[in-house]
Design an enzyme around this catalytic site. Structure first.
Site, mmCIF file in Angstrom:
data_model
loop_
_atom_site.group_PDB
_atom_site.id
_atom_site.type_symbol
_atom_site.label_atom_id
_atom_site.label_comp_id
_atom_site.label_asym_id
_atom_site.label_seq_id
_atom_site.Cartn_x
_atom_site.Cartn_y
_atom_site.Cartn_z
ATOM 1 N N LYS A 123 3.474 9.627 8.581
ATOM 2 C CA LYS A 123 3.095 9.105 9.901
ATOM 3 C C LYS A 123 3.942 9.676 11.057
ATOM 4 O O LYS A 123 3.709 10.802 11.450
ATOM 5 C CB LYS A 123 3.043 7.588 9.855
ATOM 6 C CG LYS A 123 1.944 7.153 8.859
ATOM 7 C CD LYS A 123 1.464 5.739 8.902
ATOM 8 C CE LYS A 123 0.238 5.618 7.983
ATOM 9 N NZ LYS A 123 0.314 4.610 6.958
ATOM 10 N N TYR A 164 0.861 -1.186 0.000
ATOM 11 C CA TYR A 164 0.000 0.000 0.000
ATOM 12 C C TYR A 164 0.889 1.224 0.000
ATOM 13 O O TYR A 164 1.751 1.393 0.864
ATOM 14 C CB TYR A 164 -0.890 0.016 1.254
ATOM 15 C CG TYR A 164 -1.817 1.204 1.317
ATOM 16 C CD1 TYR A 164 -2.881 1.331 0.429
ATOM 17 C CD2 TYR A 164 -1.632 2.213 2.265
ATOM 18 C CE1 TYR A 164 -3.740 2.423 0.488
ATOM 19 C CE2 TYR A 164 -2.490 3.308 2.331
ATOM 20 C CZ TYR A 164 -3.539 3.405 1.440
ATOM 21 O OH TYR A 164 -4.385 4.486 1.496
ATOM 22 N N ASP A 189 9.304 3.012 0.383
ATOM 23 C CA ASP A 189 8.172 3.688 1.012
ATOM 24 C C ASP A 189 8.265 3.419 2.512
ATOM 25 O O ASP A 189 7.877 2.363 2.995
ATOM 26 C CB ASP A 189 6.852 3.183 0.431
ATOM 27 C CG ASP A 189 5.655 3.894 1.057
ATOM 28 O OD1 ASP A 189 5.863 4.692 1.993
ATOM 29 O OD2 ASP A 189 4.523 3.635 0.605
HETATM 30 C C1 LIG Z 1 -0.090 5.083 5.479
HETATM 31 C C2 LIG Z 1 0.775 4.756 4.322
HETATM 32 C C3 LIG Z 1 0.772 5.538 3.156
HETATM 33 C C4 LIG Z 1 -0.207 6.652 2.963
HETATM 34 O O1 LIG Z 1 -0.016 7.696 3.851
HETATM 35 P P1 LIG Z 1 -1.234 8.715 4.109
HETATM 36 O O2 LIG Z 1 -0.645 9.736 5.021
HETATM 37 O O3 LIG Z 1 -2.333 7.894 4.713
HETATM 38 O O4 LIG Z 1 -1.622 9.269 2.797
HETATM 39 C C5 LIG Z 1 1.686 5.245 2.160
HETATM 40 N N1 LIG Z 1 2.553 4.230 2.290
HETATM 41 C C6 LIG Z 1 2.584 3.460 3.386
HETATM 42 C C7 LIG Z 1 3.601 2.366 3.494
HETATM 43 C C8 LIG Z 1 1.677 3.682 4.432
HETATM 44 O O5 LIG Z 1 1.686 2.883 5.495
#
Ligand SMILES: *Cc1c(COP(=O)(O)O)cnc(C)c1O
Length: 424
Positions: A264, A141, A236
């Site tokens: 985050k 994701y 990511d």
């Molecule tokens: C949460 C998350 C995202 C998206 O971040 P948002 O601030 O919710 O847009 C992208 N990549 C990873 C790995 C995530 O856990």
């Protein structure tokens, strides 16, 4: 149990908010509890229930809720204004903190969410390499935008729509899907597409289909194959950043990507994201380069202030303690799995962990999907009725904060025991 006020609010919410929530993972049957306030490791709902929180807003709240230093520094900033549309010194301070910690980070662009960070990272990789295709792993994701919402994890998977409607196949035909931890499949995909491949994007630890660890050498392999074929490697690290180590997964595994995305923890609970990477690549972003990226709220002083105040508190003790706490919980779960003869596997790294009701080792999305979802849901509700809140999905990850102290861990361990006794 979830009370009458939450039910009333949910009925009201449904009239105005699609499905009563603003992000799909927040919904669970019959309705979620509505939060009144949060402090340290606790969420308090509108009916006066207190929950021990292992969701922690899906990751950011590693210092616990309503951290005092963050409140103090944000409060001071509030009186100085909340959005300027002009640069500030604090953006430099936070950027320097990021550069000092994250190995690949020579330059930083602050954005407002992890989604924006990965969107911008992929655009930058395409603009820089002048190539179109990207490789993404099944179940990874990377936020809720068109390039990456194919075989996606998190809420998309939980709600049965890993491939969203409304995304033209022209967009996703340039996204090549490969199973995580499978070197042969990556080699084949690279071989078949190498003329057109701009980047491989990977969650170094997959935190949006539970908690899937990379096999020994897998990330190193990705580094080598991308280098050999002039493909950019994007980590990511929206979950793993500042979590696995001060410098995230790239420090922990000692593999340095070309670009990385953060979010985050970086905002300490306020909205933020960041795209970071090697100077030579980053300078292709506007205003220096021709890859456009912009945002009214980019680098907004409140999130930046919260980020500075948060990173300051992530010292050695923080990493030791949160890892230890997560390890204790994961080991407890493993013991209970044995004791009650449950078919399940438990994974943990640093402050993140998850149990899969699955008798196979979970190394990728296909295997994760074969887990016994009903059993997980039973586990979730059995915890909830004892006032422990975990993410309501097999395909999310649990987190601990520095505020989950020994007393809280012991309470949790006792409750785990009761829950396992009851699991059918
Ligand atoms: C949460 C998350 C995202 C998206 O971040 P948002 O601030 O919710 O847009 C992208 N990549 C990873 C790995 C995530 O856990």
């Amino acid at each position: 149990m979830i009370g009458e006020k939450s039910k009333q609010l949910f009925d009201e919410a449904k009239k105005y908010l699609v499905g009563g929530v603003n992000s799909p993972v927040r919904y669970f049957k019959p309705y979620p509890f509505f939060v009144e306030k949060a402090k340290d490791c606790f969420l308090y709902d509108v009916d006066g229930n207190r929950y021990i929180d292992y969701c922690l807003a899906y990751g950011p709240m590693v210092l616990g809720h309503a951290n005092e230093l963050v409140i103090k520094e944000v409060e001071e900033q509030l009186y100085k204004g909340f959005a300027y549309g002009c640069p500030t010194e604090k953006e430099i301070i936070l950027a320097k903190e990021v550069v000092n910690r994250v190995p690949c980070a020579e330059m930083v662009r602050f954005v407002n969410s992890g989604t924006e960070a990965t969107l911008s990272a992929i655009r930058l990789a395409r603009g820089y390499t002048n190539k179109k295709k990207i490789i993404k792993f099944d179940g990874a994701y990377h936020g809720a935008h068109d390039y990456v919402l194919v075989k996606s994890g998190s809420g998309a998977l939980t709600h049965g729509i890993p491939n969203s409607a409304g995304i033209p196949e022209e967009v996703t035909k340039n996204t090549i899907l490969v199973p995580f931890n499978d070197e042969d499949k990556v080699k084949k995909a690279v071989e078949e597409n190498k003329e057109d491949l701009a980047a491989i994007i990977v969650e170094p630890v997959m935190g949006n289909v539970g908690c899937i660890l990379p096999k020994d050498g897998f990330l190193q392999f990705l580094r080598e194959i991308t280098e050999e074929n002039d493909i950019l490697l994007i980590f990511d690290e929206v979950i793993t950043g500042f979590r696995l180590a001060r410098g995230g997964a790239q420090e922990y595994y000692n593999v340095v990507p070309d670009l990385a995305t953060l979010g985050k923890i970086l905002g300490g609970g306020f909205p933020i994201g960041a795209l970071v990477g090697k100077k030579e690549i980053m300078e292709h972003l506007s205003p220096l380069g021709n890859v456009y990226q912009a945002g009214t709220f980019n680098g907004n002083p409140i999130s930046i202030t919260a980020g500075i105040a948060t990173l300051k508190q992530l010292d050695d003790n923080f990493y030791k303690k949160t890892e230890k706490s997560a390890e204790i919980l994961a080991n407890t779960l493993r013991e209970l799995v044995d004791k009650y003869n449950i078919k399940a596997k438990v994974y943990q790294i640093a402050s993140m962990f998850q149990i899969y009701f699955n008798n196979k080792e979970v190394i990728n999305y296909e295997i994760a999907k074969q887990s016994d979802i009903n059993k997980f849901i039973e586990y979730f509700y059995n915890l909830l009725k004892r006032n422990i809140f975990i993410p309501p999905s097999q395909f999310e990850c649990c987190f601990v904060s520095i505020k989950h102290n020994d007393e809280i861990l012991n309470q949790t361990i006792n409750i785990f025991e009761e829950v396992f006794k009851e699991l059918k």
